[in-house]
Design an enzyme around this catalytic site. Structure first.
Site, PDB file in Angstrom:
ATOM      1  N   SER A 181       0.558  -1.168   0.195  1.00 51.68           N
ATOM      2  CA  SER A 181      -0.607  -0.016  -0.260  1.00 51.68           C
ATOM      3  C   SER A 181       0.992   1.627   0.167  1.00 51.68           C
ATOM      4  CB  SER A 181      -0.887  -0.063   1.996  1.00 51.68           C
ATOM      5  OG  SER A 181      -0.114  -0.201   2.608  1.00 51.68           O
TER       6      SER A 181
ATOM      7  N   ASP B  54      -2.050  -8.342  11.798  1.00 51.01           N
ATOM      8  CA  ASP B  54      -3.504  -8.390  11.177  1.00 51.01           C
ATOM      9  C   ASP B  54      -4.151  -9.923  12.511  1.00 51.01           C
ATOM     10  OD1 ASP B  54      -4.212  -6.802   9.759  1.00 51.01           O
ATOM     11  OD2 ASP B  54      -2.005  -7.906   8.277  1.00 51.01           O
TER      12      ASP B  54
ATOM     13  N   ARG C  15       2.989  -5.261  17.260  1.00 53.89           N
ATOM     14  CA  ARG C  15       2.200  -3.888  17.080  1.00 53.89           C
ATOM     15  C   ARG C  15       0.587  -5.658  17.483  1.00 53.89           C
ATOM     16  NH1 ARG C  15       2.035  -2.730  10.400  1.00 53.89           N
ATOM     17  NH2 ARG C  15       2.431  -4.645  10.617  1.00 53.89           N
TER      18      ARG C  15
ATOM     19  N   HIS D 155      -1.805  -8.703   2.075  1.00 48.82           N
ATOM     20  CA  HIS D 155      -1.671  -7.677   2.428  1.00 48.82           C
ATOM     21  C   HIS D 155      -2.396  -6.783   3.474  1.00 48.82           C
ATOM     22  CE1 HIS D 155       0.157  -3.367   3.469  1.00 48.82           C
ATOM     23  NE2 HIS D 155      -0.049  -3.281   2.207  1.00 48.82           N
TER      24      HIS D 155
ATOM     25  N   HIS E 153       6.193 -12.245   7.919  1.00 52.65           N
ATOM     26  CA  HIS E 153       5.694 -10.762   7.794  1.00 52.65           C
ATOM     27  C   HIS E 153       7.880 -11.079   6.468  1.00 52.65           C
ATOM     28  CE1 HIS E 153       6.529  -6.880   7.038  1.00 52.65           C
ATOM     29  NE2 HIS E 153       5.071  -6.567   7.874  1.00 52.65           N
TER      30      HIS E 153
HETATM   31  N1  AMX Z   1       0.802 -19.783   6.338  1.00 52.22           N
HETATM   32  C1  AMX Z   1       1.648 -20.978   5.354  1.00 52.22           C
HETATM   33  N2  AMX Z   1       2.748 -20.005   4.875  1.00 52.22           N
HETATM   34  C2  AMX Z   1       3.731 -19.414   4.662  1.00 52.22           C
HETATM   35  C3  AMX Z   1       3.782 -17.969   5.276  1.00 52.22           C
HETATM   36  C4  AMX Z   1       2.212 -18.816   6.395  1.00 52.22           C
HETATM   37  N3  AMX Z   1       1.387 -17.438   7.198  1.00 52.22           N
HETATM   38  N4  AMX Z   1       3.921 -17.474   5.184  1.00 52.22           N
HETATM   39  C5  AMX Z   1       5.034 -17.375   4.317  1.00 52.22           C
HETATM   40  N5  AMX Z   1       4.416 -19.111   4.123  1.00 52.22           N
HETATM   41  C6  AMX Z   1       5.161 -19.961   3.030  1.00 52.22           C
HETATM   42  C7  AMX Z   1       4.973 -18.653   1.736  1.00 52.22           C
HETATM   43  O1  AMX Z   1       4.356 -18.345   1.530  1.00 52.22           O
HETATM   44  C8  AMX Z   1       6.172 -19.316   0.855  1.00 52.22           C
HETATM   45  O2  AMX Z   1       5.691 -20.226   0.354  1.00 52.22           O
HETATM   46  P1  AMX Z   1       6.365 -20.887  -0.715  1.00 52.22           P
HETATM   47  O3  AMX Z   1       7.918 -21.138  -1.173  1.00 52.22           O
HETATM   48  O4  AMX Z   1       5.601 -22.214  -1.034  1.00 52.22           O
HETATM   49  O5  AMX Z   1       5.767 -19.760  -1.828  1.00 52.22           O
HETATM   50  C9  AMX Z   1       7.278 -19.698   2.253  1.00 52.22           C
HETATM   51  O6  AMX Z   1       6.848 -20.148   2.982  1.00 52.22           O
HETATM   52  C10 AMX Z   1       8.542 -18.984   2.117  1.00 52.22           C
HETATM   53  O7  AMX Z   1       7.829 -17.298   2.482  1.00 52.22           O
HETATM   54  P2  AMX Z   1       8.327 -16.093   2.977  1.00 52.22           P
HETATM   55  O8  AMX Z   1       9.474 -16.224   2.399  1.00 52.22           O
HETATM   56  O9  AMX Z   1       8.478 -16.387   4.760  1.00 52.22           O
HETATM   57  O10 AMX Z   1       7.151 -14.972   3.253  1.00 52.22           O
HETATM   58  P3  AMX Z   1       7.102 -14.035   2.183  1.00 52.22           P
HETATM   59  O11 AMX Z   1       7.897 -12.612   1.913  1.00 52.22           O
HETATM   60  O12 AMX Z   1       7.224 -14.643   0.309  1.00 52.22           O
HETATM   61  O13 AMX Z   1       5.746 -13.144   1.744  1.00 52.22           O
HETATM   62  C11 AMX Z   1       3.729 -12.916   4.069  1.00 52.22           C
HETATM   63  C12 AMX Z   1       5.722 -12.423   3.513  1.00 52.22           C
HETATM   64  C13 AMX Z   1       3.262 -11.893   4.374  1.00 52.22           C
HETATM   65  C14 AMX Z   1       3.135 -12.494   2.169  1.00 52.22           C
HETATM   66  C15 AMX Z   1       3.487 -14.369   3.788  1.00 52.22           C
HETATM   67  O14 AMX Z   1       3.681 -14.516   5.131  1.00 52.22           O
HETATM   68  C16 AMX Z   1       2.071 -14.361   3.705  1.00 52.22           C
HETATM   69  O15 AMX Z   1       1.511 -15.111   3.315  1.00 52.22           O
HETATM   70  N6  AMX Z   1       1.411 -14.847   5.678  1.00 52.22           N
HETATM   71  C17 AMX Z   1      -0.054 -14.842   5.737  1.00 52.22           C
HETATM   72  C18 AMX Z   1      -0.621 -14.077   4.804  1.00 52.22           C
HETATM   73  C19 AMX Z   1      -0.673 -12.864   5.519  1.00 52.22           C
HETATM   74  O16 AMX Z   1      -0.533 -12.386   7.468  1.00 52.22           O
HETATM   75  N7  AMX Z   1      -0.524 -11.125   5.449  1.00 52.22           N
HETATM   76  C20 AMX Z   1       0.199 -10.039   6.120  1.00 52.22           C
HETATM   77  C21 AMX Z   1       0.851  -9.604   6.640  1.00 52.22           C
HETATM   78  C22 AMX Z   1       1.352  -7.876   6.984  1.00 52.22           C
HETATM   79  C23 AMX Z   1       0.932  -7.321   6.441  1.00 52.22           C
HETATM   80  O17 AMX Z   1       0.933  -6.464   4.627  1.00 52.22           O
HETATM   81  N8  AMX Z   1      -0.588  -6.698   6.726  1.00 52.22           N
END
Ligand code: AMX
Length: 439
Positions: A245, A376, A330, A275, A321
């Site tokens: 964002s 979140d 937070r 996000h 994250h």
């Molecule tokens: N549950 C399951 N798998 C997860 C995970 C979770 N909460 N967080 C990361 N992973 C997985 C990823 O999908 C990725 O899998 P892949 O290699 O098969 O594609 C692997 O772990 C490595 O990911 P990462 O390097 O740890 O995270 P990232 O930087 O690629 O992504 C984020 C970060 C936030 C998108 C991810 O942790 C996620 O999808 N979390 C759940 C959604 C969430 O809570 N989003 C909110 C974030 C905060 C915000 O912006 N408001």
């Protein structure tokens, strides 16, 4: 009479501009990092390429706003009379100027926002014409885009303004936007979740931003909810510049699109499930988990439910994250609020149990870089406790807060005269040539 926010920012600007000028003159050609091919293909993760003054995120410690941690902001920022949580107005002031405002200055800012809060009729009509099944974030984005009609920046640009004036018009538009968000958000809420049978009450001109947001939604009689919203809006404002964002607002703003169009771009990015939509997804997930495990919050039952989510190829919302490698402060601030105000809420008990169990289960996967909760994982539980149970609305509340952080930086972008953004891209073939690989 103390200085207003605009006067405070204007007074500091020459000194700030000089600092940047000197920095670039003396060190502009120095190398500040190198990038790997994995970073290029990995969502630009960790590539240093943005200036963001309001906040910096440390992977271990979490966010600092102008050098101050969340606990420091909670104690140092001015409060509402009788309140104990910081007012978001104070954080906006801090993000923009680097200074903690006085109580009087914060009251002036609350009054300024309240005075700017009226919605033009065409925006009210536009919201009222949206189908109820159009996601509230899409409705918010439409309404913010429509405010473009009244953009003082766009009008001044069309007239032919001097570059030095960009920030002042951006400031005025940003203040108007922030001021109108609670009225837009609550109109959407009443239309979608009260079938338009109710409408938001008028903004109370002598009250603060979070009070009016809660009051217009229809929960103004719950004092603790207002206190929660003061904390909630403060916590969601800013998380440095690279999140979707923030980056989207900044990128679109770099083309000198109006603050309205820039913010709408940011909101569209916030609407993604990875996000800002994660707060909606997180409470939905918690409710499903509660329905599945009932009162059995044992380690075994919770572990099995998390595993079933992960094995079906879904993420655990609210965990992980891109930068943080510890529990999000937070999250911890919201946990502290819950421990004080709603320790016996059944969903809070589930959230607490999850906090204990989920990191180890996520670690089992061997790929999640941060197995700890982010903001979140907690926010929805607090909202539902006070009766705001419509999860589809949750990201709109996030947006009412995130606007403060991204617009503060947009004003700074324009004051610093940042150019249009244009990173370089290559095809896979060209990248392969660069690293001397054969495809
Ligand atoms: N549950 C399951 N798998 C997860 C995970 C979770 N909460 N967080 C990361 N992973 C997985 C990823 O999908 C990725 O899998 P892949 O290699 O098969 O594609 C692997 O772990 C490595 O990911 P990462 O390097 O740890 O995270 P990232 O930087 O690629 O992504 C984020 C970060 C936030 C998108 C991810 O942790 C996620 O999808 N979390 C759940 C959604 C969430 O809570 N989003 C909110 C974030 C905060 C915000 O912006 N408001």
């Amino acid at each position: 009479m103390p200085k207003t926010l605009k006067e405070t920012f204007a007074a500091k600007l020459p000194e700030e501009l000089l600092k940047v000028k000197e920095l670039r003159k003396n060190h502009g050609s120095k190398v500040v990092g190198e990038i790997t091919l994995d970073q290029v293909y990995g969502g630009a993760r960790g590539i240093k390429s943005l200036v963001w003054e309001g906040s910096v995120l440390d992977s271990e410690e979490g966010i600092r706003y102008r050098g101050r941690t969340i606990p420091e902001c909670r104690t140092q920022l001015p409060k509402a009379p009788g309140g104990s949580e910081p007012l978001p107005e104070g954080l906006f002031w801090l993000l923009l100027t680097g200074e903690i405002p006085s109580e009087q200055q914060v009251r002036m800012l609350s009054a300024d926002w309240a005075a700017r809060s009226d919605l033009p009729t065409y925006v009210v009509d536009l919201i009222d014409r949206c189908p109820q099944d159009l996601h509230p974030m899409a409705q918010l984005s439409l309404a913010v885009t429509a405010l473009e009609r009244d953009s003082s920046f766009a009008k001044a640009y069309a007239r032919g303004m001097n570059k030095q004036e960009y920030w002042e018009y951006t400031f005025e538009d940003s203040m108007n936007l922030i001021a109108k968000l609670p009225s837009i958000a609550s109109r959407i809420y009443h239309n979608v979740f009260r079938q338009g049978k109710t409408t938001p009450v008028a903004v109370e001109k002598d009250k603060d931003y979070a009070f009016n947001l809660v009051n217009q939604l229809g929960f103004g009689d719950i004092e603790d909810f207002t206190e929660l919203m003061r904390l909630y809006v403060t916590l969601h404002t800013d998380h440095e510049g690279g999140n979707v964002s923030a980056h989207a607002t900044h990128l679109v703003g770099s083309a000198l699109s109006s603050p309205m169009l820039s913010l709408a771009a940011g909101f569209n990015g916030l609407s993604g499930p990875l996000h800002g939509l994660a707060n909606q997804e997180s409470l939905n997930w918690l409710q499903k988990a509660k329905a599945a495990v009932g009162d059995d919050l044992s380690d075994q039952a919770i572990t099995a439910y998390i595993r079933s989510t992960l094995s079906s190829g879904q993420v655990l919302p609210g965990y992980g994250h891109s930068i943080l490698r510890k529990t999000d402060p937070r999250y911890l601030a919201q946990r502290e609020f819950a421990l004080r105000h709603l320790p016996n809420d059944p969903l809070f008990k589930l959230v607490s149990q999850l906090y204990k169990i989920a990191p180890a289960v996520l670690k089992e996967q061997g790929k999640v870089k941060n197995p700890y909760p982010n903001i979140d994982a907690h926010s929805g539980v607090l909202l539902q406790h006070y009766g705001l149970k419509e999860t589809r609305f949750y990201t709109v509340l996030f947006a009412c807060s995130r606007a403060l952080g991204v617009l503060a930086q947009l004003i700074i972008d324009r004051a610093y005269g940042f150019p249009i953004e244009r990173p370089k891209s290559y095809s896979t073939e060209a990248w392969a040539r660069m690293v001397k690989a054969k495809l």
